[in-house]
Structures are given as structure tokens and as C-alpha cells.
Design a protein around this motif. Structure first.
Motif, short mmCIF file in Angstrom:
data_model
loop_
_atom_site.label_atom_id
_atom_site.label_comp_id
_atom_site.label_asym_id
_atom_site.label_seq_id
_atom_site.Cartn_x
_atom_site.Cartn_y
_atom_site.Cartn_z
N ILE A 33 0.87 -1.18 0.00
CA ILE A 33 0.00 0.00 0.00
C ILE A 33 0.90 1.22 0.00
O ILE A 33 1.81 1.32 0.82
CB ILE A 33 -0.93 0.02 1.23
N ALA A 34 0.65 2.14 -0.93
CA ALA A 34 1.47 3.34 -1.04
C ALA A 34 0.56 4.54 -1.26
O ALA A 34 -0.55 4.41 -1.78
CB ALA A 34 2.46 3.21 -2.19
N CYS A 35 1.05 5.70 -0.87
CA CYS A 35 0.30 6.95 -1.04
C CYS A 35 0.03 7.19 -2.52
O CYS A 35 0.94 7.10 -3.35
CB CYS A 35 1.10 8.11 -0.45
N SER A 36 -1.20 7.52 -2.85
CA SER A 36 -1.56 7.77 -4.24
C SER A 36 -1.05 9.11 -4.73
O SER A 36 -1.07 9.38 -5.92
CB SER A 36 -3.08 7.69 -4.41
N VAL A 37 -0.56 9.95 -3.83
CA VAL A 37 -0.04 11.26 -4.21
C VAL A 37 1.47 11.22 -4.41
O VAL A 37 1.99 11.64 -5.44
CB VAL A 37 -0.41 12.33 -3.15
N ALA A 111 5.37 -3.34 -11.66
CA ALA A 111 6.66 -3.43 -11.00
C ALA A 111 6.42 -3.50 -9.50
O ALA A 111 5.45 -2.92 -9.00
CB ALA A 111 7.53 -2.23 -11.34
N THR A 112 7.28 -4.20 -8.81
CA THR A 112 7.19 -4.21 -7.36
C THR A 112 7.67 -2.86 -6.84
O THR A 112 8.37 -2.13 -7.56
CB THR A 112 8.06 -5.33 -6.76
N PRO A 113 7.31 -2.50 -5.60
CA PRO A 113 7.81 -1.23 -5.06
C PRO A 113 9.34 -1.15 -5.09
O PRO A 113 9.89 -0.10 -5.41
CB PRO A 113 7.28 -1.23 -3.62
N SER A 114 10.03 -2.25 -4.81
CA SER A 114 11.50 -2.20 -4.83
C SER A 114 12.04 -2.04 -6.24
O SER A 114 13.04 -1.34 -6.45
CB SER A 114 12.09 -3.44 -4.15
N GLU A 115 11.39 -2.65 -7.24
CA GLU A 115 11.82 -2.46 -8.63
C GLU A 115 11.63 -1.01 -9.05
O GLU A 115 12.52 -0.42 -9.68
CB GLU A 115 11.02 -3.38 -9.57
N ALA A 116 10.48 -0.43 -8.71
CA ALA A 116 10.21 0.97 -9.07
C ALA A 116 11.21 1.89 -8.38
O ALA A 116 11.72 2.84 -9.00
CB ALA A 116 8.78 1.35 -8.69
N ARG A 117 11.52 1.63 -7.12
CA ARG A 117 12.48 2.44 -6.38
C ARG A 117 13.86 2.35 -7.03
O ARG A 117 14.56 3.36 -7.20
CB ARG A 117 12.53 1.99 -4.93
N SER A 118 14.27 1.15 -7.42
CA SER A 118 15.57 0.94 -8.05
C SER A 118 15.66 1.70 -9.38
O SER A 118 16.68 2.32 -9.68
CB SER A 118 15.81 -0.55 -8.27
N LEU A 119 14.58 1.64 -10.17
CA LEU A 119 14.57 2.38 -11.44
C LEU A 119 14.73 3.87 -11.19
O LEU A 119 15.54 4.54 -11.84
CB LEU A 119 13.26 2.11 -12.20
N PRO A 125 12.94 7.35 -15.39
CA PRO A 125 11.66 7.91 -14.96
C PRO A 125 10.54 6.88 -14.94
O PRO A 125 10.33 6.16 -15.92
CB PRO A 125 11.39 9.02 -15.98
N VAL A 126 9.86 6.80 -13.81
CA VAL A 126 8.70 5.93 -13.64
C VAL A 126 7.64 6.70 -12.89
O VAL A 126 7.95 7.63 -12.15
CB VAL A 126 9.04 4.62 -12.88
#
Length: 137
Positions: A33-37, A111-119, A125-126
Motif C-alpha cells: 500500500i502506497a500513497c496515491s499522491v 513493478a514491485t515497489p522495490s523495482e520501481a524504487r531501483s529504477l 523515470p517511472v
């Protein structure tokens, strides 16, 4: 289904629906769960008021009910029409495009949260889209 008012550690407020309170707890514990903003994963339940009174007649759930929902539906149509859906290969394909080994184009996928963070940390840009690609019900 249960709707929770949520708040992130940066004081952004947003709502989300869950199958049950146990589903919310399980997803929160898994970091899904992550902030939509802002995308922060530091999310907690916010103060909520129960819905009281007679419920108004509901419109068909397939049609957007408000101007905001209509705008979001149009945004989704445009993005899906102009992007290549690479599914679960999103992180790998985004990296290939960034490195020049795949043709440059708009892509969407998962993408998983960790994949998105790594990118993002690597300057690729993601952006989190405000809808799920998973079919519900």
C-alpha cells in the motif's frame, strides 16, 4: 468491501477500498500500500466517519460517476491506447529502453515497489498510475 481513509507520513490523505480489514492489514504488512499522491509506503488509517442515512440510488458501477472519475477514465484510455503494455516485464523493459537496447517508447506494466524504487534511483523515470491493471470481481 470496506473503504478506508488513509494518510501517509507526508500528510497526504486518500481513500482506498479493501476486501476486508484483514486484507488491508496483510497488504500493509507486505508493503503493497502506497500513497496515491507521493508513493510513500509509510501509510496508516486516518480518522473516518461512518456513512449514515439513506443511501442514494446508485448509478451503474461501470460508468464514471463524477467529473474526476470521467477525467481519470479518459486519462486511462489515452495512456493505454498510446503505450505498450509489457506486463510484469516493466522494470526489465524500462531499463532496456533507458540503456538503448530496446526501442524508445511509452510503456506501462507492473513493478514491485522495490523495482520501481531501483529504477528511480538509477535515473529511469517511472510513475505510479492511479489504477490497477488487475481485473477485480
Amino acid at each position: 468491501m470496506i473503504r478506508y481513509a488513509l494518510r501517509c507520513d507526508r500528510a497526504h490523505r486518500f481513500d482506498s477500498w479493501f476486501g476486508s480489514s484483514a486484507d488491508f492489514d496483510r497488504l500493509l504488512d507486505a508493503g503493497l500500500i502506497a500513497c496515491s499522491v507521493c508513493g510513500s509506503e509509510q501509510v496508516s488509517k486516518d480518522l473516518m466517519a461512518p456513512a449514515v442515512g439513506a443511501a442514494p440510488a446508485q448509478a451503474a458501477l461501470t460508468a464514471p460517476a463524477s467529473p474526476a472519475e470521467q477525467a481519470l477514465a479518459e486519462l486511462r484510455r489515452r495512456i493505454e491506447a498510446t503505450s505498450d503494455n509489457v506486463g510484469r516485464d516493466f522494470a526489465v523493459e524500462a531499463r532496456r529502453i533507458h540503456e538503448g537496447t530496446s526501442p524508445e517508447r511509452s510503456i506501462i506494466g507492473e513493478a514491485t515497489p522495490s523495482e520501481a524504487r531501483s529504477l528511480a534511483e538509477d535515473g529511469i523515470p517511472v510513475a505510479r498510475l492511479p489504477w490497477s491493471s488487475a481485473k477485480a470481481n
